[in-house]
Write an enzyme that holds these catalytic residues in place. Structure first.
Site, mmCIF file in Angstrom:
data_model
loop_
_atom_site.group_PDB
_atom_site.id
_atom_site.type_symbol
_atom_site.label_atom_id
_atom_site.label_comp_id
_atom_site.label_asym_id
_atom_site.label_seq_id
_atom_site.Cartn_x
_atom_site.Cartn_y
_atom_site.Cartn_z
ATOM 1 N N GLU A 139 0.827 -1.199 0.000
ATOM 2 C CA GLU A 139 0.000 0.000 0.000
ATOM 3 C C GLU A 139 0.867 1.258 0.000
ATOM 4 O O GLU A 139 1.836 1.358 0.757
ATOM 5 C CB GLU A 139 -0.907 0.040 1.233
ATOM 6 C CG GLU A 139 -1.846 1.245 1.222
ATOM 7 C CD GLU A 139 -2.548 1.491 2.544
ATOM 8 O OE1 GLU A 139 -3.737 1.862 2.506
ATOM 9 O OE2 GLU A 139 -1.928 1.327 3.602
ATOM 10 N N LYS A 196 -8.864 4.057 -2.070
ATOM 11 C CA LYS A 196 -9.242 3.541 -0.753
ATOM 12 C C LYS A 196 -10.524 4.206 -0.264
ATOM 13 O O LYS A 196 -10.620 5.436 -0.190
ATOM 14 C CB LYS A 196 -8.105 3.779 0.237
ATOM 15 C CG LYS A 196 -8.284 3.100 1.588
ATOM 16 C CD LYS A 196 -7.012 3.265 2.419
ATOM 17 C CE LYS A 196 -7.093 2.481 3.712
ATOM 18 N NZ LYS A 196 -5.828 2.582 4.483
ATOM 19 N N CYS A 242 -5.252 -2.139 2.722
ATOM 20 C CA CYS A 242 -5.056 -2.073 4.167
ATOM 21 C C CYS A 242 -6.353 -2.357 4.936
ATOM 22 O O CYS A 242 -6.995 -3.374 4.708
ATOM 23 C CB CYS A 242 -4.448 -0.725 4.516
ATOM 24 S SG CYS A 242 -3.696 -0.611 6.147
#
Length: 317
Positions: free
Chosen positions: A46, A137, A171
């Site tokens: 990430e 994200k 994540c």
């Protein structure tokens, strides 16, 4: 019948922190190495390009109107990735040259959101060198919200790769049940989880997702040590004053469709981790459980997903 075997490379490396050019060079070198080991898919952690915002919790990141925070953030933005301006073109050419698929975590500075705000995005590049999805994200975690913007559902997509169907999340959004279900529902059987770097994150959820979905799960983390902060970093002394010796210890790993380890979390080791996955194991484990197939009840519970790319303005022609 499609080839059931897939050789994957987990790139557990550190960035040249907040240096886009230096990190791109390191990524390219890692791709060349993966090609020499016959990898068909390579995964990077990430926000690897150009790095995770470790400074926020080390320098009182929540202080409003702070010159320190503004100057570090501006440096971050200057080194963020503009896909529209060709920042990933060399990576795409390498993917095509080696016929290698790639998942890479970037800090994106997208023009379609004005070109100034930053997003933690997971980019999928196919073996022809084409970018097929950019997943921003959905929900930055805690201090990340001081520098990253929340994304949208546009990148909740899966991709064919030999016998597999791959999808990925960034994540802590791997802990969000509904985004996982959105990927499962599209036939995902190879789940990619990317992390900034810690076995604290990967050691439990990697196996959990594998067991829940009866899929392979590849978790890839970066490394970050105190020695990895470049001298050119703004306010470096302020950052290092509170930094531990190790900020990201790796923890990259692979779980099989039965939820057991194929590769246990690897710590403090920089480089490529290579594994070959057999698609037949997916079919074996789906025999008694499939969360979106025969072990689902869409007449009772059903998920609706908005995959429209969000924008502040719409222009009528």
């Amino acid at each position: 019948m499609k080839d059931p075997l897939l050789t994957v490379a987990l790139a557990q490396i550190s960035p040249v922190w907040l240096n886009k050019t230096g990190t791109l060079q390191k990524i390219e070198e890692t791709i060349h190495e993966a090609a020499s080991k016959k990898a068909e898919l390579i995964v990077f952690g990430e926000s690897l390009l150009p790095g995770y915002p470790f400074w926020v919790e080390l320098t009182n990141g929540a202080k409003f109107n702070s010159t320190v925070q503004k100057e570090i953030h501006a440096h971050y933005a200057q080194n963020a990735v503009s896909i529209e301006n060709g920042d990933l073109d060399t990576i795409c050419k390498l993917a095509a040259t080696y016929k290698m698929a790639m998942y890479i975590g970037i800090i994106e500075r997208p023009i379609d959101r004005g070109g100034h705000s930053l997003y933690a995005s997971l980019v999928y590049i196919d073996p022809l060198g084409e970018i097929k999805s950019v997943h921003r994200k959905l929900q930055p975690t805690y201090e990340e919200r001081l520098t990253w913007s929340p994304g949208d559902g546009n990148g909740l997509k899966v991709h064919p790769l030999k016998a597999f169907t791959a999808g990925g999340l960034n994540c802590w959004e791997n802990w969000m049940p509904l985004p996982r279900a959105a990927l499962y529902g599209q036939g995902e059987n190879l789940h990619i989880s990317v992390w900034p770097g810690s076995d604290y994150n990967t050691k439990d959820i990697t196996r959990f997702i594998a067991r829940e979905s009866r899929s392979y799960v590849i978790s890839v983390s970066s490394l970050m040590r105190k020695s990895d902060f470049p001298e050119t970093t703004p306010h470096l002394n302020e950052i290092l004053k509170n930094a531990p010796d190790v900020l990201g210890n790796g923890g990259s790993c692979v779980a099989g469709p039965d939820g057991e380890w194929v590769l246990e979390p690897v710590l403090h080791t920089e480089g490529l981790l290579i594994e070959t996955l057999d698609f037949n194991r997916v079919l074996q484990e789906r025999q008694n459980f499939d969360p979106v197939g025969h072990y689902s009840r869409p007449d009772v519970t059903q998920l609706h997903v908005n995959r429209e790319r969000q924008s502040t303005v719409r222009f009528d022609k």
